[in-house]
Design an enzyme around this catalytic site. Sequence first.
Site, PDB file in Angstrom:
ATOM      1  CE  LYS A  35      -7.369   8.868   2.768  1.00 20.83           C
ATOM      2  NZ  LYS A  35      -7.561   7.487   2.494  1.00 20.83           N
ATOM      3  CG  ASP A  47      -1.917   1.104   1.244  1.00 25.28           C
ATOM      4  OD1 ASP A  47      -1.592   2.194   0.739  1.00 25.28           O
ATOM      5  OD2 ASP A  47      -3.018   0.903   1.778  1.00 25.28           O
TER       6      ASP A  47
HETATM    7  C1  3LM Z   1      -7.308   7.635   6.986  1.00 25.93           C
HETATM    8  N1  3LM Z   1      -7.325   6.105   5.181  1.00 25.93           N
HETATM    9  O1  3LM Z   1      -7.680   8.687   7.478  1.00 25.93           O
HETATM   10  P1  3LM Z   1     -10.321   4.784   0.957  1.00 25.93           P
HETATM   11  N2  3LM Z   1      -4.935   2.511   2.630  1.00 25.93           N
HETATM   12  C2  3LM Z   1      -4.490   3.482   3.447  1.00 25.93           C
HETATM   13  C3  3LM Z   1      -5.375   4.451   3.920  1.00 25.93           C
HETATM   14  O2  3LM Z   1      -4.903   5.406   4.719  1.00 25.93           O
HETATM   15  C4  3LM Z   1      -6.729   4.401   3.557  1.00 25.93           C
HETATM   16  C5  3LM Z   1      -7.159   3.365   2.702  1.00 25.93           C
HETATM   17  C6  3LM Z   1      -6.226   2.443   2.251  1.00 25.93           C
HETATM   18  C7  3LM Z   1      -8.071   6.994   5.894  1.00 25.93           C
HETATM   19  C8  3LM Z   1      -9.387   7.202   5.622  1.00 25.93           C
HETATM   20  S1  3LM Z   1     -10.715   6.716   7.912  1.00 25.93           S
HETATM   21  C9  3LM Z   1     -12.413   6.445   8.003  1.00 25.93           C
HETATM   22  C10 3LM Z   1     -10.408   7.744   6.498  1.00 25.93           C
HETATM   23  C11 3LM Z   1      -3.056   3.507   3.834  1.00 25.93           C
HETATM   24  C12 3LM Z   1      -7.725   5.390   4.043  1.00 25.93           C
HETATM   25  C13 3LM Z   1      -8.568   3.251   2.236  1.00 25.93           C
HETATM   26  O3  3LM Z   1     -11.221   3.598   0.750  1.00 25.93           O
HETATM   27  O4  3LM Z   1     -10.119   5.570  -0.300  1.00 25.93           O
HETATM   28  O5  3LM Z   1     -10.737   5.588   2.150  1.00 25.93           O
HETATM   29  O6  3LM Z   1      -8.850   4.208   1.261  1.00 25.93           O
HETATM   30  O7  3LM Z   1      -6.254   7.065   7.361  1.00 25.93           O
END
Ligand code: 3LM
Length: 403
Positions: free
Chosen positions: A207, A182
Amino acid sequence: MRKNHFATRAIHAGYHPKQHQGALTPPIHISSTYAFDTVEQGGAAFQGENNRFIYARLGSPSQQLLEQRLAELEHAEAALATASGMGAITSAMWSLVKPGDEIIADLSLYGCTFSYLEHGLKSFGIKITYVNLSDANNLAQKITDKTKLVYSETPSNPNMRLVDIAALAQITRQYDCKLMIDNTYCTPYLQNPIQLGADLVVHSATKYLGGHGDLIAGFVAGKQEDIDHIRMFGLKDMTGSVISGFDVALLLRGMKTLHVRMERHCKNAQEVAEYLACSPYVKHTFYPGLDNFSQKELAQKQMRMAGGMIAFELNATREQSAAFVNALQMILCAVSLGDAETLIQHPASMTHSTYTEEELLEHLISPTLIRLSVGLEHIEDIVADLNQAFESVFSNKGLAISA
Ligand code: 3LM
């Protein structure tokens, strides 16, 4: 053949206005279905005998352009865009394992990824083993013929641990096992796991790639054969996690400035990390660009710059740490990361509340850790806000801010 630089690929790869009536910005395709001339032509498309689009869950011209650009940035043969980062992770993993197989995952993972492994895949008969992959020897000791996937973030969310991608790849290569990284925290501008030997890279494009807090998206990149399988099985049949044409357009727009934004994120984060590291209120600052970062050598080996994410612990209780976050004025208390706005949050209460209190400790996530996504505001304003919050919670004197 000479390959364009990253910035040029981020702006041009896969598109020329000449083929689109001169439109500088790629058109947005929102058609859900595609018409065929004949049943035979449609049938051939379903058999993969021609390259026609069929239905937007299986791909669209907008998505295809985005995927070509993402693959170019990650030095991958192919990429598959998805509706979210979790869509990328779940579509890929569902495609790669079956009951009885094992996934070895690093100890510290984003909360929903942990939850998917621990409460999702495990209940379908897949063995999940958590290993501290910061030491590749631990993988060498645990990997078996049943291990089909090794999975890690680097730096890890939220505690900034790194894994040596090349060292892990050297081990997984000796087995019928894929290494999936990741790369959300770094983006392809700072780190390219496939060039370091990983088989697959996943991202939350929500992000830094999007960069403006206005979309949810993800992608997986790797060998053409693997991506075809993840598209036609994992995404088409298992998750249906297809990206919309509108989000493709936002993402393509965000990615045009990725290299410029990352430079500033990294510069600001370095200064904030140095400020925090000197603060009497801070017990420890975890940032790959600091001299006291325990994996600094590895960071310099596999990351081009130290990134925009910082984790730190205060010399304080959990309540006082929360009070500090609550006292910030410009910096926003919010999950997500990589936006223009500086965002702060308390993982144990928020992003990583999918872990129990015991699991947090087992997975090396301190319950008092604070996570900061350093944004693009003026550095003096970011530091001034941190400073006033320290002052208001801990002292009447505060710290001097260098001009
Ligand atoms: C966060 N993270 O605030 P989405 N891999 C990593 C991530 O940080 C994230 C995903 C995958 C956060 C989201 S928490 C409710 C908000 C390293 C997401 C998943 O499905 O696009 O959110 O990605 O750390």
